[in-house]
Design an enzyme around this catalytic site. Structure first.
Site, short mmCIF file in Angstrom:
data_model
loop_
_atom_site.label_atom_id
_atom_site.label_comp_id
_atom_site.label_asym_id
_atom_site.label_seq_id
_atom_site.Cartn_x
_atom_site.Cartn_y
_atom_site.Cartn_z
CG ASP A 318 -1.23 -10.75 6.77
OD1 ASP A 318 0.00 -10.59 6.64
OD2 ASP A 318 -1.88 -11.54 6.07
CD GLU A 321 4.47 -6.77 5.33
OE1 GLU A 321 4.43 -7.78 6.05
OE2 GLU A 321 3.50 -6.37 4.66
CG ASP A 394 2.49 -14.80 2.20
OD1 ASP A 394 1.93 -15.09 3.27
OD2 ASP A 394 2.16 -13.83 1.51
#
Length: 721
Positions: A318, A321, A394
């Protein structure tokens, strides 16, 4: 400088280069529908951008992202696909820096209203696409199709074929930020058994660690992590834990020191270790562009190094990015420096890709190269399909996010990221019971199937909303598990051909222009059409059944419908509109179990849906469900079921594999049988022909043959007399 390149197949390219940024103009002559460019919370067909923002490809941590937006989200795939009734083309723009894509359709709908009818006929449609990247070189590949299947294969040959996931990964996953402790995990696990709901994996978010130090466990909350994993493994279930790319700056932590001393962190422009803020506070970020760093990170998953881990532990990447709290757009500055002196701007969209790669390799190495990994990543790039699954990030517990999840996963599928899904129920906020049921129904018909919620939300295990909701969720999860033989076969075909399991209607119905803009329903493989209910309180839905001359069968009622029209279908809270296409064969497990390992031992039922010529065919793929033996030892079995002239034949599908298993065919249902047969005879080579018990239902032209015990891995025939 501008160079114009004119190619065959109706594409014009104008290339421009400057001191840093690069661009290209691509014209698709004769095309008025283009797709791809994930990830955006937008419709399947790309919109004309003249009146707004271009599509942006720049991986960012976007909490509760806006829907119907062209802003960049967690991943980027710079693949654009154009389709018309005669051809499918693709353009792959290989660039990992920040990229903008403008789309312009001509003639536009606005112009059509003002154009005289005679002149309108002469105007050929075209789509102009402008690519602009911050840096790099022009590396652009045109994929010539000519059909969707060929294009998907070409793209997979270029960027990699999707990994074949372990079977358990196609089951249901239960996740929350966070399950409190070992007792909480065991209680949730027991709750699934108590309520008769199958599941395969339970997940732990960041709170399971010791102070947000990855590869550790909170000593008070998870004192016996290996014991917890063994407890789950006894039930054939698995545990997934999170592992983010930021490493807590802690000179007293051996893993941080090892990474620092080994030169494994990204540097700032002054040459010092870059530091940013994330969950642990002050953090440094691993430089996954460095092959030595990837190798080091992979070794961190070894059982000897990752204390408290076992072979049944899998991983979730997670915040990759990468997410940097208080950074520019909550990510890493573009002038940070990676291995080889490359600035971050050059390879930003590859950061999560490289972590995903290193994690998958770490799990493979952990098993001595024998076992398939499972790794979920939030960030991705072209080629991430080789390493595992992704999800849409999300999202929010609202009807609009349920609705947008369908075109989002379809866009991912078109761009090769085929193992994808959205958090069931929405990550943030609390879903009403009807929304939760509808979301389970939709997600059970998508590749990656996980319920997940934020720690500020109310608990939402499937049994917490009353008996009616529990029963509805139990039913759709059980149906998902029964359909796993079909899903697993589709993933094998994706692994070998690049064809996505989830397909927009136009992939299967290439000349049907009414299907080109549909993104509320889709095909699962070539056999099943799904139209999830995504509006509250509806009593009727409209379902496009494509294909003039096609027939479709309602999977619940077996009612037959003609293709080439829109069906008004009454629905209740229990209704999940799914139709089987005439001419197809679908295999399902029969019976019940608590996880994929138990369903794998169950007998199969075959549903043969005849087309207007009374013909049907389909395939079934079998292997051990977890290892690389299918690849390294050809330990697999691919069977084809073909129905022609009243004879159902089971034969090898031409693949040179051999896999011994006891999987049996228990029953066969044939839809579209016009009259009751006089007998059904089963022929197995080397055995005496035998009559089979059957029942014929005249109202829906359905023949059901029961009490069979036919091995799926051997040849046999069934003759309907």
């Amino acid at each position: 400088m501008r160079t114009q390149i004119i190619s065959a197949y109706g594409i014009t390219c104008c290339l421009s280069a400057g001191p840093s940024s690069i661009g290209s103009d691509v014209c698709f002559h004769g095309f008025s529908h283009v797709y791809g460019l994930p990830e955006h919370a937008d419709g399947l067909q790309l919109r004309d951008t003249r009146d707004g923002e271009p599509y942006r490809l720049y991986n960012l941590d976007v909490f509760a992202y806006d829907v119907y937006s062209r802003l960049g989200l967690y991943g980027s795939v710079p693949l654009l696909v154009a389709h018309n009734p005669d051809r499918t083309l693709g353009v792959f723009w290989l660039n990992a820096s920040e990229t903008f894509v403008n789309v312009r359709y001509s003639p536009s709908e606005h112009q059509d209203d003002q154009t005289p009818p005679v002149k309108r006929k002469r105007m050929q449609p075209q789509t102009d696409v402008h690519w602009l990247s911050e840096s790099g070189v022009i590396d652009c590949v045109v994929l010539l199709g000519p059909g969707p299947q060929q294009l998907f294969s070409q793209y997979a040959q270029l960027t990699g074929f999707p990994a074949l996931p372990p079977l358990f990964a196609l089951g249901y996953h239960q996740c929350r930020w966070n399950y409190d402790d070992e007792a909480d995990v065991k209680a949730v696990d027991a709750g699934f058994d108590r309520h008769g709901i199958p599941y395969d994996v339970i997940w732990l978010d960041i709170e399971h660690t010791d102070g947000k130090r990855y590869f550790t466990w909170d000593p008070a909350l998870f004192p016996e992590p290996a014991g917890l994993q063994r407890h789950l493994e006894e039930k054939k279930r698995r545990l997934v834990v999170i592992s983010d790319p930021h490493i807590k700056v802690d000179p007293d932590w051996s893993l941080y020191c090892e990474a620092r001393d080994g030169g494994h962190f990204v540097k700032n422009r002054e040459g010092r270790i870059y530091q940013g803020s994330c969950w642990p506070g002050e953090s440094s970020y691993l430089d996954f562009s460095n092959p030595d760093t990837r190798a080091w990170y992979s070794r961190c998953f070894g059982l000897d190094k990752y204390k408290g881990s076992t072979a049944s532990l899998f991983v979730w990447n997670d915040m990759n990015e990468p997410s940097v709290f208080h950074g520019p757009e909550q990510t890493m500055p573009k002038d940070a420096v990676h291995h080889g002196g490359w600035e971050h701007r050059e390879l930003h969209n590859l950061y999560g890709f490289f972590q995903h790669m290193a994690t998958a390799e770490g799990l493979i190495t952990r098993s001595g190269g024998l076992e398939r990994p499972f790794v979920l990543s939030r960030s991705f790039f072209a080629g991430s399909q080789r390493f595992g699954a992704v999800w849409t990030g999300d999202n929010v517990a609202s009807w609009e996010y349920l609705k947008i999840s369908i075109p989002m996963v379809l866009s991912l599928s078109v761009a090769g990221i085929v193992f994808c899904g959205a958090d069931v129920g929405g990550f943030v906020q609390d879903p009403e019971p009807e929304l939760l049921v509808r979301w389970y129904q939709a997600a059970a018909l998508q590749p990656f199937f996980r319920g997940h919620s934020a720690k500020v939300t109310k608990r939402r295990e499937p049994w917490l909303f009353g008996d009616e909701v529990t029963a509805a969720i139990r039913t759709v999860i059980q149906e998902r598990y029964c359909l796993l033989p079909y899903w697993y076969t589709l993933f094998y075909l994706a692994h070998t051909s690049g064809l996505p399991p989830l397909r927009p209607l136009w992939v299967e119905f290439q000349k049907e222009e009414s299907a080109f803009t549909v993104d509320s329903q889709y095909m699962i493989g070539g056999a099943l059409l799904a139209c999830p209910v995504t509006e509250p309180g509806v009593q009727q839905v409209q379902v496009l059944l494509p294909g003039c001359g096609e027939v479709w069968y309602d999977v619940r009622s077996a009612e037959v419908h003609e293709g080439g029209r829109t069906l008004s279908l009454p629905v209740t809270l229990d209704t999940v509109p799914v139709f089987q296409r005439g001419g197809s064969v679908v295999c399902r497990s029969t019976g019940s179990g608590s996880c994929t390992a138990e369903y794998q031992q169950l007998p199969l039922s075959i549903t043969v849906a005849l087309n207007t010529e009374a013909v049907a065919d389909g395939e079934l793929y079998l292997d051990d469900g977890h290892s690389f033996s299918y690849r390294d030892r050809k330990a697999f079995c691919l069977r084809r079921f073909s129905m022609l002239s009243g004879r159902l034949v089971c034969r090898p599908a031409g693949e040179k594999g051999m896999f011994g298993c006891d999987t049996a065919i228990q029953s066969v249902t044939v839809l579209g049988v016009k009259s009751a047969p006089s007998a059904v005879v089963v022929h197995v080579p080397g055995a005496k022909d035998a009559s089979a018990a059957f029942q014929y239902t005249e109202t829906c032209c359905m023949l059901t043959v029961t009490d069979l015990n036919l091995k799926a891995t051997t040849d046999w025939e069934m003759l309907i007399l």
